[in-house]
Design a protein around this motif. Structure first.
Motif, PDB file in Angstrom:
ATOM      1  N   GLN A  80     -11.958  14.531  11.230  1.00 46.95           N
ATOM      2  CA  GLN A  80     -12.735  13.917  12.306  1.00 46.95           C
ATOM      3  C   GLN A  80     -11.945  14.025  13.610  1.00 46.95           C
ATOM      4  OE1 GLN A  80     -15.804  12.454  12.212  1.00 46.95           O
ATOM      5  NE2 GLN A  80     -16.003  13.141  10.092  1.00 46.95           N
ATOM      6  N   PRO A  81     -12.612  14.414  14.709  1.00 51.73           N
ATOM      7  CA  PRO A  81     -11.882  14.590  15.972  1.00 51.73           C
ATOM      8  C   PRO A  81     -11.158  13.324  16.450  1.00 51.73           C
ATOM      9  CG  PRO A  81     -14.051  15.586  16.125  1.00 51.73           C
ATOM     10  CD  PRO A  81     -14.002  14.855  14.823  1.00 51.73           C
ATOM     11  N   TRP A  82     -11.777  12.160  16.325  1.00 47.30           N
ATOM     12  CA  TRP A  82     -11.116  10.951  16.817  1.00 47.30           C
ATOM     13  C   TRP A  82      -9.921  10.586  15.948  1.00 47.30           C
ATOM     14  CZ3 TRP A  82     -10.439   6.146  14.608  1.00 47.30           C
ATOM     15  CH2 TRP A  82     -11.153   5.887  13.426  1.00 47.30           C
ATOM     16  N   LEU A  83      -9.968  10.905  14.650  1.00 47.51           N
ATOM     17  CA  LEU A  83      -8.810  10.658  13.785  1.00 47.51           C
ATOM     18  C   LEU A  83      -7.695  11.666  14.053  1.00 47.51           C
ATOM     19  CD1 LEU A  83     -10.560   9.686  10.436  1.00 47.51           C
ATOM     20  CD2 LEU A  83      -9.124   8.229  11.858  1.00 47.51           C
ATOM     21  N   GLN A  84      -8.048  12.875  14.433  1.00 49.74           N
ATOM     22  CA  GLN A  84      -7.038  13.854  14.819  1.00 49.74           C
ATOM     23  C   GLN A  84      -6.300  13.396  16.073  1.00 49.74           C
ATOM     24  OE1 GLN A  84      -9.438  17.379  15.182  1.00 49.74           O
ATOM     25  NE2 GLN A  84      -9.088  17.989  13.058  1.00 49.74           N
ATOM     26  N   ILE A  85      -7.051  12.883  17.048  1.00 48.65           N
ATOM     27  CA  ILE A  85      -6.430  12.382  18.268  1.00 48.65           C
ATOM     28  C   ILE A  85      -5.576  11.162  17.951  1.00 48.65           C
ATOM     29  CG2 ILE A  85      -6.918  11.277  20.488  1.00 48.65           C
ATOM     30  CD1 ILE A  85      -9.321  13.189  20.703  1.00 48.65           C
ATOM     31  N   TYR A  86      -6.087  10.272  17.107  1.00 43.75           N
ATOM     32  CA  TYR A  86      -5.314   9.088  16.724  1.00 43.75           C
ATOM     33  C   TYR A  86      -4.019   9.499  16.016  1.00 43.75           C
ATOM     34  CZ  TYR A  86      -4.060   4.564  14.827  1.00 43.75           C
ATOM     35  OH  TYR A  86      -3.379   3.420  14.529  1.00 43.75           O
ATOM     36  N   SER A  87      -4.101  10.491  15.145  1.00 43.04           N
ATOM     37  CA  SER A  87      -2.910  10.961  14.432  1.00 43.04           C
ATOM     38  C   SER A  87      -1.880  11.537  15.394  1.00 43.04           C
ATOM     39  CB  SER A  87      -3.286  12.025  13.404  1.00 43.04           C
ATOM     40  OG  SER A  87      -4.172  11.518  12.459  1.00 43.04           O
ATOM     41  N   SER A  88      -2.340  12.281  16.378  1.00 46.52           N
ATOM     42  CA  SER A  88      -1.389  12.852  17.335  1.00 46.52           C
ATOM     43  C   SER A  88      -0.765  11.756  18.197  1.00 46.52           C
ATOM     44  CB  SER A  88      -2.061  13.910  18.206  1.00 46.52           C
ATOM     45  OG  SER A  88      -3.107  13.354  18.963  1.00 46.52           O
ATOM     46  N   LEU A  89      -1.531  10.733  18.554  1.00 51.70           N
ATOM     47  CA  LEU A  89      -0.966   9.602  19.290  1.00 51.70           C
ATOM     48  C   LEU A  89       0.040   8.831  18.439  1.00 51.70           C
ATOM     49  CD1 LEU A  89      -4.095   8.268  21.204  1.00 51.70           C
ATOM     50  CD2 LEU A  89      -2.130   9.480  22.147  1.00 51.70           C
ATOM     51  N   GLN A  90      -0.240   8.731  17.144  1.00 54.90           N
ATOM     52  CA  GLN A  90       0.712   8.068  16.254  1.00 54.90           C
ATOM     53  C   GLN A  90       2.007   8.872  16.161  1.00 54.90           C
ATOM     54  OE1 GLN A  90      -0.319   7.817  12.113  1.00 54.90           O
ATOM     55  NE2 GLN A  90       1.357   6.414  11.675  1.00 54.90           N
ATOM     56  N   ALA A  91       1.905  10.188  16.102  1.00 53.65           N
ATOM     57  CA  ALA A  91       3.102  11.026  16.048  1.00 53.65           C
ATOM     58  C   ALA A  91       3.923  10.891  17.324  1.00 53.65           C
ATOM     59  CB  ALA A  91       2.715  12.484  15.816  1.00 53.65           C
ATOM     60  N   PHE A  92       3.255  10.876  18.473  1.00 55.24           N
ATOM     61  CA  PHE A  92       3.960  10.705  19.740  1.00 55.24           C
ATOM     62  C   PHE A  92       4.628   9.334  19.803  1.00 55.24           C
ATOM     63  CE2 PHE A  92       4.060   9.445  24.230  1.00 55.24           C
ATOM     64  CZ  PHE A  92       4.881  10.441  24.716  1.00 55.24           C
ATOM     65  N   SER A  93       3.920   8.303  19.356  1.00 54.33           N
ATOM     66  CA  SER A  93       4.497   6.954  19.325  1.00 54.33           C
ATOM     67  C   SER A  93       5.701   6.899  18.402  1.00 54.33           C
ATOM     68  CB  SER A  93       3.451   5.943  18.861  1.00 54.33           C
ATOM     69  OG  SER A  93       2.374   5.924  19.745  1.00 54.33           O
ATOM     70  N   GLY A  94       5.643   7.634  17.307  1.00 52.61           N
ATOM     71  CA  GLY A  94       6.774   7.682  16.386  1.00 52.61           C
ATOM     72  C   GLY A  94       8.008   8.280  17.022  1.00 52.61           C
ATOM     73  N   MET A  95       7.811   9.351  17.783  1.00 43.48           N
ATOM     74  CA  MET A  95       8.962   9.954  18.463  1.00 43.48           C
ATOM     75  C   MET A  95       9.568   8.982  19.472  1.00 43.48           C
ATOM     76  SD  MET A  95       7.970  13.949  19.052  1.00 43.48           S
ATOM     77  CE  MET A  95       6.671  13.569  20.192  1.00 43.48           C
ATOM     78  N   VAL A  96       8.710   8.303  20.238  1.00 45.97           N
ATOM     79  CA  VAL A  96       9.194   7.371  21.255  1.00 45.97           C
ATOM     80  C   VAL A  96       9.911   6.187  20.612  1.00 45.97           C
ATOM     81  CG1 VAL A  96       8.453   5.743  23.039  1.00 45.97           C
ATOM     82  CG2 VAL A  96       7.504   8.049  22.981  1.00 45.97           C
ATOM     83  N   LEU A  97       9.319   5.602  19.573  1.00 44.39           N
ATOM     84  CA  LEU A  97       9.925   4.434  18.934  1.00 44.39           C
ATOM     85  C   LEU A  97      11.226   4.772  18.225  1.00 44.39           C
ATOM     86  CD1 LEU A  97       6.755   2.604  17.618  1.00 44.39           C
ATOM     87  CD2 LEU A  97       8.329   1.823  19.384  1.00 44.39           C
TER      88      LEU A  97
END
Length: 112
Positions: A80-97
């Protein structure tokens, strides 16, 4: 008008810094915040009907952890496109945290 918006954004960023890692003085906060984000994201994947891990608790947690630490094995991926975007935001948040945690831990472990 712009001065008020700028001040509000600056306040939110300072509050986020304090909440997540205590301005570098409490790096354990970023670790707990990371665990919270992993659990929140796994519940999003678990309860979303369009998710490939819908109703599968272990796979939802596994996908959330793999996405957070940006391993990206590729055995499970969202369609699902919105879950793909959510997953990429989670990955970015993981790098930052993870960066927050390591920076805070390194600053706390220095011997002056």
């Amino acid at each position: 008008m712009w001065l008020g918006v700028k001040s509000y954004v600056k306040f939110l960023l300072c509050f986020f810094d304090y909440l997540v890692w205590g301005f570098g003085e409490r790096p354990i906060r970023s670790l707990f915040f990371s665990f919270g984000l992993i659990l929140l994201s796994s519940s999003v994947y678990f309860y979303s009907e369009g998710s490939v891990t819908y109703g599968e608790l272990v796979n939802s947690i596994y996908f959330s952890i793999v996405t957070f630490v940006t391993l990206g094995y590729g055995d499970i991926y969202q369609k699902q496109p919105w879950l793909q975007i959510y997953s990429s935001l989670q990955a970015f948040s993981g790098m930052v945290l993870m960066g927050f945690f390591l920076a805070g831990y390194a600053s706390k472990s220095k011997q002056y």
